[in-house]
Write an enzyme that holds these catalytic residues in place. Structure first.
Site, mmCIF file in Angstrom:
data_model
loop_
_atom_site.group_PDB
_atom_site.id
_atom_site.type_symbol
_atom_site.label_atom_id
_atom_site.label_comp_id
_atom_site.label_asym_id
_atom_site.label_seq_id
_atom_site.Cartn_x
_atom_site.Cartn_y
_atom_site.Cartn_z
ATOM 1 N N GLY A 184 -8.880 -4.326 13.791
ATOM 2 C CA GLY A 184 -8.655 -4.840 12.435
ATOM 3 C C GLY A 184 -7.615 -5.942 12.466
ATOM 4 O O GLY A 184 -6.414 -5.661 12.427
ATOM 5 N N VAL A 215 -7.557 -1.664 8.681
ATOM 6 C CA VAL A 215 -8.689 -2.188 7.912
ATOM 7 C C VAL A 215 -8.548 -1.732 6.466
ATOM 8 O O VAL A 215 -7.723 -0.869 6.150
ATOM 9 C CB VAL A 215 -10.044 -1.720 8.495
ATOM 10 C CG1 VAL A 215 -10.230 -2.245 9.907
ATOM 11 C CG2 VAL A 215 -10.164 -0.196 8.482
ATOM 12 N N ALA A 239 -8.769 0.080 3.024
ATOM 13 C CA ALA A 239 -8.911 1.509 2.739
ATOM 14 C C ALA A 239 -10.307 1.830 2.207
ATOM 15 O O ALA A 239 -11.009 0.967 1.678
ATOM 16 C CB ALA A 239 -7.856 1.945 1.734
ATOM 17 N N HIS A 256 6.501 5.360 -1.989
ATOM 18 C CA HIS A 256 7.336 4.190 -1.676
ATOM 19 C C HIS A 256 6.850 3.001 -2.512
ATOM 20 O O HIS A 256 7.638 2.282 -3.125
ATOM 21 C CB HIS A 256 7.243 3.881 -0.171
ATOM 22 C CG HIS A 256 7.638 2.491 0.222
ATOM 23 N ND1 HIS A 256 6.848 1.380 -0.053
ATOM 24 C CD2 HIS A 256 8.725 1.999 0.868
ATOM 25 C CE1 HIS A 256 7.439 0.290 0.401
ATOM 26 N NE2 HIS A 256 8.585 0.643 0.964
ATOM 27 N N ASN A 257 5.531 2.803 -2.564
ATOM 28 C CA ASN A 257 4.969 1.686 -3.324
ATOM 29 C C ASN A 257 5.174 1.876 -4.826
ATOM 30 O O ASN A 257 5.382 0.909 -5.553
ATOM 31 C CB ASN A 257 3.477 1.525 -3.015
ATOM 32 C CG ASN A 257 3.242 0.911 -1.642
ATOM 33 O OD1 ASN A 257 4.109 0.939 -0.775
ATOM 34 N ND2 ASN A 257 2.059 0.368 -1.440
ATOM 35 N N LYS A 260 -2.971 -3.134 -6.239
ATOM 36 C CA LYS A 260 -4.005 -2.640 -5.328
ATOM 37 C C LYS A 260 -4.297 -1.151 -5.499
ATOM 38 O O LYS A 260 -5.174 -0.621 -4.862
ATOM 39 C CB LYS A 260 -3.584 -2.919 -3.888
ATOM 40 C CG LYS A 260 -3.526 -4.406 -3.572
ATOM 41 C CD LYS A 260 -3.911 -4.690 -2.147
ATOM 42 C CE LYS A 260 -3.964 -6.169 -1.861
ATOM 43 N NZ LYS A 260 -3.575 -6.503 -0.499
ATOM 44 N N LYS A 287 4.167 6.856 1.802
ATOM 45 C CA LYS A 287 4.012 5.407 1.645
ATOM 46 C C LYS A 287 3.537 5.064 0.235
ATOM 47 O O LYS A 287 3.970 4.072 -0.370
ATOM 48 C CB LYS A 287 3.021 4.863 2.696
ATOM 49 C CG LYS A 287 2.639 3.386 2.533
ATOM 50 C CD LYS A 287 3.857 2.470 2.556
ATOM 51 C CE LYS A 287 3.538 0.994 2.707
ATOM 52 N NZ LYS A 287 2.564 0.418 1.849
ATOM 53 N N THR A 332 -15.396 -9.264 13.239
ATOM 54 C CA THR A 332 -15.578 -10.717 13.255
ATOM 55 C C THR A 332 -14.826 -11.245 14.472
ATOM 56 O O THR A 332 -13.596 -11.263 14.488
ATOM 57 C CB THR A 332 -15.010 -11.349 11.961
ATOM 58 O OG1 THR A 332 -15.551 -10.664 10.840
ATOM 59 C CG2 THR A 332 -15.340 -12.827 11.876
ATOM 60 N N GLU A 363 8.579 0.900 -5.514
ATOM 61 C CA GLU A 363 8.571 -0.573 -5.422
ATOM 62 C C GLU A 363 8.100 -1.183 -6.753
ATOM 63 O O GLU A 363 8.687 -2.161 -7.234
ATOM 64 C CB GLU A 363 7.628 -0.978 -4.290
ATOM 65 C CG GLU A 363 7.504 -2.437 -3.980
ATOM 66 C CD GLU A 363 6.449 -2.661 -2.901
ATOM 67 O OE1 GLU A 363 5.516 -3.459 -3.154
ATOM 68 O OE2 GLU A 363 6.539 -2.051 -1.820
ATOM 69 N N SER A 375 5.165 -0.367 6.005
ATOM 70 C CA SER A 375 5.719 -1.185 4.930
ATOM 71 C C SER A 375 6.535 -2.344 5.484
ATOM 72 O O SER A 375 7.203 -2.212 6.504
ATOM 73 C CB SER A 375 6.613 -0.344 4.012
ATOM 74 O OG SER A 375 7.159 -1.183 3.007
ATOM 75 N N GLY A 376 6.490 -3.439 4.766
ATOM 76 C CA GLY A 376 7.255 -4.616 5.155
ATOM 77 C C GLY A 376 6.448 -5.883 5.061
ATOM 78 O O GLY A 376 6.946 -6.969 5.332
ATOM 79 N N GLY A 394 -2.744 -6.869 10.857
ATOM 80 C CA GLY A 394 -3.166 -6.362 12.166
ATOM 81 C C GLY A 394 -2.724 -7.271 13.299
ATOM 82 O O GLY A 394 -2.199 -6.807 14.322
ATOM 83 N N ARG A 444 2.087 -3.850 -15.950
ATOM 84 C CA ARG A 444 1.088 -4.624 -15.202
ATOM 85 C C ARG A 444 -0.236 -4.665 -15.970
ATOM 86 O O ARG A 444 -0.907 -5.696 -16.013
ATOM 87 C CB ARG A 444 0.888 -4.041 -13.797
ATOM 88 C CG ARG A 444 2.113 -4.224 -12.917
ATOM 89 C CD ARG A 444 1.805 -4.044 -11.441
ATOM 90 N NE ARG A 444 3.038 -4.141 -10.658
ATOM 91 C CZ ARG A 444 3.060 -4.331 -9.336
ATOM 92 N NH1 ARG A 444 1.932 -4.432 -8.653
ATOM 93 N NH2 ARG A 444 4.206 -4.416 -8.689
#
Length: 481
Positions: free
Chosen positions: A10, A77, A79, A189-190, A264, A186, A35, A193, A131-132, A15, A291
């Site tokens: 990926g 890749v 989700a 965490h988001n 997302k 995670k 690809t 964020e 994350s980052g 990646g 949002r």
């Protein structure tokens, strides 16, 4: 060629960057992408960035066979279905004892399903939050691996070197726990964020709309804030944004950016999980609602024509005092947002028997990730002092900080309301604090109403037991007397 230490499938930018990071830390890595042009691109980047040991493969069989046993393959890749397809492609060539790691933002239950399915084929599985962003993947992310502990031990040496390194704190990675715990952590965490970004946006709105600060002044303010208790990645990049001039026109670029925020799904998942777990998370919820409202741009433009008028009080504002008040309000609100996130994780850990260490989570978020902040060191210490802390708000240090800042916090929320500026995150945080600190809420009336129309019963403050009152009959009887 000699067998490589690990593989990565990926090769979108995340990646590619993670593969280059792993190679740069001295671990030869095989890469594969459906690809094939992405494979060649990654190998070229590896050569250009220091002849890094990255080896590209155009078919899954030769890719898998190039990795030393027990083989470890990281997938990065999209989700959902693409993950299942990639697993099927890889599993056809993997052998018993080999390991697959999903480094995407995956729903935790999908990870648990896949761990079970791969286990039946004799394979190990990890769901690892990364994350980052692109920069973190290349230079050191925060990593949250959960699932098979045996699989974690396979690659612990790699992860310890690849993760962000924080002085006096160590690598920003730890084994999170069983099942989908890495993905769940995670996800939250988001969610935190989302809250952080919304609170910063509200601070900006109040300073700009009420305080009339220019972009140049805003850059100065946020740069100054980034030297103190608000020191963080998000405050730093906010200061940067205010300084960027528009290269396609006059003025500053931030003023030309359309006021619609994308997403997302991880913030929505966080709020849904909070509801499932009966955990109050109003700051994170407010950020999600904001949002949604931002997405109604056309409707808002029309509404602004209907509700025309000057909503400002017209009263003079002491700029220096406002800046200081907003700084304190932002910090106090931020404590509430993190408290809510930690409570979601704690509740899920209890439900699933994951045994998650909240202090350790705060430690691995101190570097590499989007919410990295000096403030996280304080959170780690709070949980080190008391691992069974009911809520971050009641830690003695944080409790004192909230008390010291609440007057400024209330001034900012009132000023915003009186000037028609919405501060849903700060307002929700303040309401959360005010509800949590009170020993008695008006919930007694709500429960009485529930008993009135639905015979749901109620408890009493003065005696044990469950009670039901015929409220309607009693009220009519009283009115007839």
């Amino acid at each position: 060629m000699a067998l490589t230490r690990i593989g990565l499938a990926g090769l979108a930018v995340m990646g590619q960057n993670l593969a280059l990071n792993i190679a740069e830390k001295g671990f030869p890595i095989s890469v594969y992408n459906r690809t094939t042009s992405k494979v060649d691109e990654t190998v070229q980047r590896a050569q250009a960035e220091g002849n890094l040991p990255v080896y590209g493969f155009h078919d899954p069989a030769s890719f898998v066979n190039s990795i030393q046993k027990p083989r470890v393959v990281i997938m990065l890749v999209k989700a959902g279905a693409p993950v299942d397809q990639t697993i099927a492609t890889l599993a056809a060539h993997l052998e018993q004892g080999d390991c697959i790691i999903d480094g995407g933002n995956e729903w935790y239950e999908n990870t648990e399903r896949r761990e079970k399915a791969t286990e039946e084929r004799g394979l190990l599985y990890l769901g690892m939050g990364v994350s980052g962003g692109e920069e973190g993947a290349r230079n050191g992310p925060s990593l949250m691996p959960g699932g098979s502990f045996e699989a974690y031990k396979y690659i612990e040496d790699i992860l310890l070197k690849v993760a962000a390194q924080v002085p006096d704190s160590g690598p920003c990675v730890t084994y999170i726990g069983k099942g989908g715990s890495g993905n769940f952590v995670k996800m939250v965490h988001n969610g935190i964020e989302y809250g952080d970004m919304q609170l910063i946006a509200e601070a900006y709105d109040v300073l700009k709309s009420v305080g009339k600060l220019t972009n140049s002044e805003l850059q100065q303010v946020f740069s100054e804030w980034n030297k103190g208790e608000l020191l963080s990645f998000l405050i730093e990049i906010t200061a940067d944004i205010f300084g960027i001039k528009d290269d396609q026109g006059d003025g500053y670029l931030v003023d030309k950016v359309l006021d619609k925020t994308g997403m997302k799904g991880t913030g929505k998942w966080t709020v849904q999980q909070a509801a499932e777990l009966s955990v109050a998370a109003p700051t994170i919820q407010a950020s999600l609602d904001s949002r949604f409202l931002s997405g109604l741009k056309d409707e808002r433009v029309e509404a602004s024509k209907i509700f025309q008028g000057d909503y400002s009080t017209g009263l003079p504002v002491d700029k220096a005092q406002l800046i200081e008040d907003v700084r304190q309000a932002l910090y106090a609100s931020k404590i509430c947002s993190y408290a809510q996130g930690m409570n979601i994780i704690k509740a899920k850990s209890s439900e699933k028997g994951w045994g998650l260490n909240l202090g350790e989570l705060a430690r691995i978020w101190k570097g590499g990730c989007i919410i990295r902040a000096i403030f996280l060191d304080r959170i780690k210490k709070a949980y080190d002092r008391n691992s069974a802390l009911a809520n971050l708000l009641v830690d003695p240090e944080f409790a004192q900080e909230i008390m010291d800042r609440q007057a400024a916090w209330r001034r900012v929320v009132c000023l915003a309301i009186n000037n028609g500026v919405s501060t849903p995150g700060m307002s929700a945080s303040l309401a959360y604090f005010d509800s949590y600190r009170r020993d008695r809420l008006p919930a007694n009336l709500v429960q009485a109403q529930r008993d009135y129309f639905g015979a749901h019963t109620y408890e009493r403050v003065d005696m044990p037991g469950s009670f039901h009152t015929e409220w309607f009959k009693t009220a009519r009887s009283n009115s007839n007397n």
